[in-house]
Design a protein around this motif. Structure first.
Motif, PDB file in Angstrom:
ATOM      1  N   GLU A 294       0.837  -1.194   0.000  1.00  0.00           N
ATOM      2  CA  GLU A 294       0.000   0.000   0.000  1.00  0.00           C
ATOM      3  C   GLU A 294       0.875   1.248   0.000  1.00  0.00           C
ATOM      4  O   GLU A 294       1.959   1.267   0.593  1.00  0.00           O
ATOM      5  CB  GLU A 294      -0.909   0.022   1.233  1.00  0.00           C
ATOM      6  CG  GLU A 294      -1.845  -1.164   1.353  1.00  0.00           C
ATOM      7  CD  GLU A 294      -1.277  -2.316   2.164  1.00  0.00           C
ATOM      8  OE1 GLU A 294      -2.051  -3.249   2.481  1.00  0.00           O
ATOM      9  OE2 GLU A 294      -0.080  -2.302   2.486  1.00  0.00           O
TER      10      GLU A 294
ATOM     11  N   LEU B  25      -4.973   6.517  -2.522  1.00  0.00           N
ATOM     12  CA  LEU B  25      -4.185   5.377  -2.096  1.00  0.00           C
ATOM     13  C   LEU B  25      -4.074   4.354  -3.228  1.00  0.00           C
ATOM     14  O   LEU B  25      -4.998   4.207  -4.034  1.00  0.00           O
ATOM     15  CB  LEU B  25      -4.805   4.706  -0.873  1.00  0.00           C
ATOM     16  CG  LEU B  25      -5.132   5.613   0.313  1.00  0.00           C
ATOM     17  CD1 LEU B  25      -5.657   4.774   1.471  1.00  0.00           C
ATOM     18  CD2 LEU B  25      -3.928   6.423   0.739  1.00  0.00           C
TER      19      LEU B  25
ATOM     20  N   CYS C 172      -2.713   0.189  -4.042  1.00  0.00           N
ATOM     21  CA  CYS C 172      -2.303  -1.101  -3.490  1.00  0.00           C
ATOM     22  C   CYS C 172      -1.899  -1.992  -4.650  1.00  0.00           C
ATOM     23  O   CYS C 172      -2.730  -2.325  -5.505  1.00  0.00           O
ATOM     24  CB  CYS C 172      -3.439  -1.746  -2.714  1.00  0.00           C
ATOM     25  SG  CYS C 172      -3.111  -3.458  -2.225  1.00  0.00           S
TER      26      CYS C 172
ATOM     27  N   TRP D 205     -10.552  -2.206   0.607  1.00  0.00           N
ATOM     28  CA  TRP D 205      -9.713  -1.334   1.432  1.00  0.00           C
ATOM     29  C   TRP D 205     -10.256  -1.391   2.862  1.00  0.00           C
ATOM     30  O   TRP D 205     -11.463  -1.247   3.082  1.00  0.00           O
ATOM     31  CB  TRP D 205      -9.736   0.101   0.911  1.00  0.00           C
ATOM     32  CG  TRP D 205      -8.808   0.328  -0.229  1.00  0.00           C
ATOM     33  CD1 TRP D 205      -9.119   0.341  -1.559  1.00  0.00           C
ATOM     34  CD2 TRP D 205      -7.399   0.576  -0.135  1.00  0.00           C
ATOM     35  NE1 TRP D 205      -7.989   0.570  -2.300  1.00  0.00           N
ATOM     36  CE2 TRP D 205      -6.914   0.724  -1.463  1.00  0.00           C
ATOM     37  CE3 TRP D 205      -6.496   0.694   0.911  1.00  0.00           C
ATOM     38  CZ2 TRP D 205      -5.583   0.982  -1.752  1.00  0.00           C
ATOM     39  CZ3 TRP D 205      -5.167   0.945   0.630  1.00  0.00           C
ATOM     40  CH2 TRP D 205      -4.714   1.089  -0.691  1.00  0.00           C
TER      41      TRP D 205
ATOM     42  N   ARG E 294      -9.369  -0.237   7.120  1.00  0.00           N
ATOM     43  CA  ARG E 294      -8.620   0.730   7.915  1.00  0.00           C
ATOM     44  C   ARG E 294      -8.708   0.371   9.388  1.00  0.00           C
ATOM     45  O   ARG E 294      -9.678  -0.243   9.837  1.00  0.00           O
ATOM     46  CB  ARG E 294      -9.120   2.157   7.690  1.00  0.00           C
ATOM     47  CG  ARG E 294     -10.509   2.438   8.226  1.00  0.00           C
ATOM     48  CD  ARG E 294     -10.949   3.857   7.855  1.00  0.00           C
ATOM     49  NE  ARG E 294     -12.290   4.162   8.342  1.00  0.00           N
ATOM     50  CZ  ARG E 294     -12.960   5.270   8.019  1.00  0.00           C
ATOM     51  NH1 ARG E 294     -12.404   6.180   7.220  1.00  0.00           N
ATOM     52  NH2 ARG E 294     -14.171   5.466   8.500  1.00  0.00           N
TER      53      ARG E 294
ATOM     54  N   ILE F  39     -13.562   3.528  -4.750  1.00  0.00           N
ATOM     55  CA  ILE F  39     -12.624   2.429  -4.982  1.00  0.00           C
ATOM     56  C   ILE F  39     -12.636   2.073  -6.463  1.00  0.00           C
ATOM     57  O   ILE F  39     -13.690   2.125  -7.117  1.00  0.00           O
ATOM     58  CB  ILE F  39     -12.988   1.200  -4.115  1.00  0.00           C
ATOM     59  CG1 ILE F  39     -11.892   0.135  -4.211  1.00  0.00           C
ATOM     60  CG2 ILE F  39     -14.353   0.648  -4.464  1.00  0.00           C
ATOM     61  CD1 ILE F  39     -12.079  -1.013  -3.213  1.00  0.00           C
TER      62      ILE F  39
ATOM     63  N   ARG G  59     -10.160  -0.307  -9.660  1.00  0.00           N
ATOM     64  CA  ARG G  59      -9.108  -1.301  -9.864  1.00  0.00           C
ATOM     65  C   ARG G  59      -8.604  -1.248 -11.293  1.00  0.00           C
ATOM     66  O   ARG G  59      -9.352  -0.906 -12.209  1.00  0.00           O
ATOM     67  CB  ARG G  59      -9.615  -2.706  -9.525  1.00  0.00           C
ATOM     68  CG  ARG G  59     -10.718  -3.233 -10.420  1.00  0.00           C
ATOM     69  CD  ARG G  59     -11.339  -4.515  -9.847  1.00  0.00           C
ATOM     70  NE  ARG G  59     -10.363  -5.586  -9.744  1.00  0.00           N
ATOM     71  CZ  ARG G  59     -10.511  -6.649  -8.956  1.00  0.00           C
ATOM     72  NH1 ARG G  59     -11.590  -6.789  -8.204  1.00  0.00           N
ATOM     73  NH2 ARG G  59      -9.586  -7.600  -8.935  1.00  0.00           N
TER      74      ARG G  59
ATOM     75  N   TYR H   2      -7.209   1.008  -6.138  1.00  0.00           N
ATOM     76  CA  TYR H   2      -7.052   2.389  -5.692  1.00  0.00           C
ATOM     77  C   TYR H   2      -8.193   2.780  -4.742  1.00  0.00           C
ATOM     78  O   TYR H   2      -9.280   2.204  -4.782  1.00  0.00           O
ATOM     79  CB  TYR H   2      -7.077   3.341  -6.892  1.00  0.00           C
ATOM     80  CG  TYR H   2      -6.041   3.034  -7.947  1.00  0.00           C
ATOM     81  CD1 TYR H   2      -6.375   2.302  -9.084  1.00  0.00           C
ATOM     82  CD2 TYR H   2      -4.730   3.484  -7.807  1.00  0.00           C
ATOM     83  CE1 TYR H   2      -5.430   2.023 -10.058  1.00  0.00           C
ATOM     84  CE2 TYR H   2      -3.776   3.211  -8.780  1.00  0.00           C
ATOM     85  CZ  TYR H   2      -4.130   2.488  -9.902  1.00  0.00           C
ATOM     86  OH  TYR H   2      -3.195   2.215 -10.863  1.00  0.00           O
ATOM     87  N   LEU H   3      -7.919   3.803  -3.942  1.00  0.00           N
ATOM     88  CA  LEU H   3      -8.959   4.403  -3.114  1.00  0.00           C
ATOM     89  C   LEU H   3      -8.787   5.915  -3.188  1.00  0.00           C
ATOM     90  O   LEU H   3      -7.829   6.453  -2.644  1.00  0.00           O
ATOM     91  CB  LEU H   3      -8.888   3.925  -1.667  1.00  0.00           C
ATOM     92  CG  LEU H   3     -10.036   4.396  -0.783  1.00  0.00           C
ATOM     93  CD1 LEU H   3     -11.354   3.749  -1.227  1.00  0.00           C
ATOM     94  CD2 LEU H   3      -9.767   4.083   0.685  1.00  0.00           C
TER      95      LEU H   3
ATOM     96  N   TYR I 162      -4.397   2.409   6.571  1.00  0.00           N
ATOM     97  CA  TYR I 162      -5.230   1.809   5.532  1.00  0.00           C
ATOM     98  C   TYR I 162      -4.508   0.627   4.899  1.00  0.00           C
ATOM     99  O   TYR I 162      -3.316   0.713   4.569  1.00  0.00           O
ATOM    100  CB  TYR I 162      -5.574   2.856   4.471  1.00  0.00           C
ATOM    101  CG  TYR I 162      -6.637   3.818   4.929  1.00  0.00           C
ATOM    102  CD1 TYR I 162      -6.358   4.793   5.892  1.00  0.00           C
ATOM    103  CD2 TYR I 162      -7.941   3.757   4.424  1.00  0.00           C
ATOM    104  CE1 TYR I 162      -7.331   5.671   6.347  1.00  0.00           C
ATOM    105  CE2 TYR I 162      -8.925   4.634   4.866  1.00  0.00           C
ATOM    106  CZ  TYR I 162      -8.607   5.584   5.820  1.00  0.00           C
ATOM    107  OH  TYR I 162      -9.587   6.445   6.259  1.00  0.00           O
ATOM    108  N   TYR I 163      -5.253  -0.462   4.724  1.00  0.00           N
ATOM    109  CA  TYR I 163      -4.732  -1.694   4.155  1.00  0.00           C
ATOM    110  C   TYR I 163      -5.641  -2.153   3.012  1.00  0.00           C
ATOM    111  O   TYR I 163      -6.824  -1.839   2.992  1.00  0.00           O
ATOM    112  CB  TYR I 163      -4.736  -2.830   5.185  1.00  0.00           C
ATOM    113  CG  TYR I 163      -4.005  -2.556   6.469  1.00  0.00           C
ATOM    114  CD1 TYR I 163      -4.625  -1.903   7.526  1.00  0.00           C
ATOM    115  CD2 TYR I 163      -2.693  -3.000   6.653  1.00  0.00           C
ATOM    116  CE1 TYR I 163      -3.958  -1.677   8.723  1.00  0.00           C
ATOM    117  CE2 TYR I 163      -2.020  -2.788   7.850  1.00  0.00           C
ATOM    118  CZ  TYR I 163      -2.664  -2.119   8.869  1.00  0.00           C
ATOM    119  OH  TYR I 163      -2.000  -1.911  10.059  1.00  0.00           O
ATOM    120  N   CYS I 164      -5.091  -2.937   2.115  1.00  0.00           N
ATOM    121  CA  CYS I 164      -5.936  -3.616   1.137  1.00  0.00           C
ATOM    122  C   CYS I 164      -5.804  -5.124   1.356  1.00  0.00           C
ATOM    123  O   CYS I 164      -4.836  -5.608   1.953  1.00  0.00           O
ATOM    124  CB  CYS I 164      -5.567  -3.252  -0.293  1.00  0.00           C
ATOM    125  SG  CYS I 164      -3.968  -3.881  -0.828  1.00  0.00           S
TER     126      CYS I 164
END
Length: 122
Positions: free
Chosen positions: A6, A20, A22, A36, A38, A69, A71, A79-80, A93-95
């Motif tokens: 990320e 963001l 990923c 995504w 968080r 969101i 892709r 993406y975010l 933030y994580y994916c």
């Protein structure tokens, strides 16, 4: 082994925007719904947005109308786009994969990446 990386976080004032990214490697990204997530200090990690293989999206109520969101399967990237950020969006933030556009169960989640810190100042 899947690797998720990320990026794109940072410090922004309330009302600002961040995007963001990923990047996923080690698996056929295009075959999986992605999300995504968080985690704010002292809180459990939550799923905030998810996108299906076909592009259908879902959002948690607190970010609807502000986050988007998307892709790019050719780039193995999700993406975010985050607009109108609020202090309560502050979190790491994580994916990860999001089967049926829901939080991945422990056995279904891929290895978590390092995440990217988003800090929104008031």
């Amino acid at each position: 082994q899947v690797q998720l990386v990320e990026s794109g976080g940072g410090l922004v004032q309330a009302g600002g925007s961040l995007k963001l990214s990923c990047a996923a490697s080690g698996r056929t990204f295009s075959s999986y719904a992605m999300g995504w997530f968080r985690q704010a200090p002292g809180k459990q990690r939550e799923l905030v947005a998810a996108i299906s293989v076909s592009g259908r999206t879902t959002y948690v109520d607190s970010v609807k109308g502000r986050f988007t969101i998307s892709r790019d399967n050719a780039k193995n990237t999700v993406y975010l786009q985050m607009n109108s950020l609020k202090p309560e969006d502050t979190a790491v933030y994580y994916c990860n994969t999001a089967p049926s556009l829901k939080y991945c169960a422990a056995t279904m989640c891929w290895n978590w990446g390092q995440g990217t810190q988003v800090t929104v100042s008031s």
